[in-house]
Design a protein around this motif. Structure first.
Motif, mmCIF file in Angstrom:
data_model
loop_
_atom_site.group_PDB
_atom_site.id
_atom_site.type_symbol
_atom_site.label_atom_id
_atom_site.label_comp_id
_atom_site.label_asym_id
_atom_site.label_seq_id
_atom_site.Cartn_x
_atom_site.Cartn_y
_atom_site.Cartn_z
ATOM 1 N N LEU A 14 13.384 4.688 132.815
ATOM 2 C CA LEU A 14 12.338 3.672 132.972
ATOM 3 C C LEU A 14 10.968 4.323 133.043
ATOM 4 O O LEU A 14 10.012 3.850 132.418
ATOM 5 N N PHE A 15 10.846 5.427 133.776
ATOM 6 C CA PHE A 15 9.572 6.149 133.815
ATOM 7 C C PHE A 15 9.167 6.596 132.410
ATOM 8 O O PHE A 15 8.008 6.480 132.006
ATOM 9 N N GLU A 16 10.130 7.116 131.667
ATOM 10 C CA GLU A 16 9.854 7.549 130.292
ATOM 11 C C GLU A 16 9.390 6.376 129.422
ATOM 12 O O GLU A 16 8.466 6.514 128.631
ATOM 13 N N LEU A 17 10.055 5.239 129.570
ATOM 14 C CA LEU A 17 9.650 4.056 128.804
ATOM 15 C C LEU A 17 8.227 3.638 129.161
ATOM 16 O O LEU A 17 7.437 3.283 128.285
ATOM 17 N N ILE A 28 17.556 -1.790 130.016
ATOM 18 C CA ILE A 28 17.406 -1.109 131.298
ATOM 19 C C ILE A 28 17.350 -2.101 132.450
ATOM 20 O O ILE A 28 17.895 -1.862 133.523
ATOM 21 N N PHE A 29 16.740 -3.251 132.230
ATOM 22 C CA PHE A 29 16.637 -4.210 133.321
ATOM 23 C C PHE A 29 17.949 -4.942 133.566
ATOM 24 O O PHE A 29 18.224 -5.357 134.683
ATOM 25 N N ASP A 30 18.785 -5.057 132.546
ATOM 26 C CA ASP A 30 20.138 -5.569 132.772
ATOM 27 C C ASP A 30 20.906 -4.599 133.668
ATOM 28 O O ASP A 30 21.607 -5.003 134.595
ATOM 29 N N ARG A 31 20.766 -3.329 133.381
ATOM 30 C CA ARG A 31 21.481 -2.300 134.138
ATOM 31 C C ARG A 31 20.963 -2.164 135.569
ATOM 32 O O ARG A 31 21.703 -1.790 136.472
ATOM 33 N N MET A 32 19.683 -2.447 135.771
ATOM 34 C CA MET A 32 19.086 -2.269 137.090
ATOM 35 C C MET A 32 19.170 -3.531 137.953
ATOM 36 O O MET A 32 18.703 -3.526 139.094
ATOM 37 N N ALA A 33 19.749 -4.578 137.443
ATOM 38 C CA ALA A 33 19.817 -5.838 138.185
ATOM 39 C C ALA A 33 20.567 -5.659 139.501
ATOM 40 O O ALA A 33 21.548 -4.916 139.577
ATOM 41 N N PRO A 34 20.109 -6.338 140.543
ATOM 42 C CA PRO A 34 20.788 -6.220 141.835
ATOM 43 C C PRO A 34 22.145 -6.914 141.827
ATOM 44 O O PRO A 34 22.393 -7.817 141.034
ATOM 45 N N GLY A 41 14.793 -2.197 122.465
ATOM 46 C CA GLY A 41 16.175 -2.417 122.886
ATOM 47 C C GLY A 41 16.492 -1.722 124.191
ATOM 48 O O GLY A 41 17.221 -2.263 125.037
ATOM 49 N N LEU A 42 15.944 -0.533 124.375
ATOM 50 C CA LEU A 42 16.157 0.193 125.630
ATOM 51 C C LEU A 42 15.439 -0.504 126.780
ATOM 52 O O LEU A 42 15.978 -0.600 127.890
ATOM 53 N N ALA A 43 14.234 -0.998 126.510
ATOM 54 C CA ALA A 43 13.478 -1.718 127.543
ATOM 55 C C ALA A 43 14.232 -2.967 127.982
ATOM 56 O O ALA A 43 14.295 -3.287 129.176
#
Length: 194
Positions: A106-109, A61-67, A56-58
């Protein structure tokens, strides 16, 4: 299973904060509940296992990092050039360092995925999809270079971000200077070879 998407998002965002602050060892359902300010047991209703929580975190995170589409649209109006590639890369570095905890999460994931096959599969799929999307964008925009250069930029920016957001080698170079050099040397070189 609980079906409130807003609560799921709230929990995932809390989980990312816990992951960034305490690392994978500190990521527990109870810690996520506490960070979200919700009753104990709430996170486990949405993410019934540690594997489900990490997945779920993975995903989140990409939703949050979207440009920002407006920024991409502004950049997309310019003529393709090395300067434009540099500005796209600057935007990536600016966006990912604006919320350093998100990038640290993200690094932790990624580190946790190296130890957990189920996360490796889920996160790997997301990372590969992101890379493929970046290549498609790069080619469609007519930017110099291709798939190999996009991969080189991914590898280089990941290293730059790791240095900027963790314990640094403290070489004394400005991140903007580094981004310019990366594009010039990694993408510009491709144009000279063809």
């Amino acid at each position: 299973m609980a079906r409130n998407p807003e609560r799921r998002t709230l929990l995932a965002d809390a989980g990312l904060r816990v992951l960034a602050a305490a690392g994978a060892r500190g990521l527990t359902h109870r810690a996520v509940d506490a960070e979200a300010g919700l009753p104990t047991g709430t996170a486990s209703n949405y993410f019934p296992s540690r594997a489900a929580l990490l997945a779920g975190l993975a995903e989140r995170i990409f939703d949050r990092m979207a440009p920002d589409p407006a920024v991409l649209a502004d950049l997309g109006r310019r003529e393709p050039s090395l300067a434009l590639v540099t500005d796209y890369l600057r935007y990536i570095v600016e966006r990912t360092t604006r919320e350093p905890d998100l990038t640290r999460a993200l690094f932790e994931l990624r580190l946790e995925a190296s130890r957990r096959p189920e996360l490796r599969a889920a996160l790997g799929d997301v990372l590969r999809r992101g890379y493929a999307d970046d290549v498609a964008f790069h080619v469609a925009a007519g930017l110099p270079g291709g798939a190999f250069e996009v991969a080189l930029l991914h590898y280089a920016v990941d290293g730059l971000l790791l240095d900027l957001l963790t314990t640094s080698i403290d070489a004394g170079f400005d991140a903007d200077q580094v981004v310019s050099a990366l594009v010039s040397r990694l993408v510009g070189e491709a144009g000279r070879m063809t």
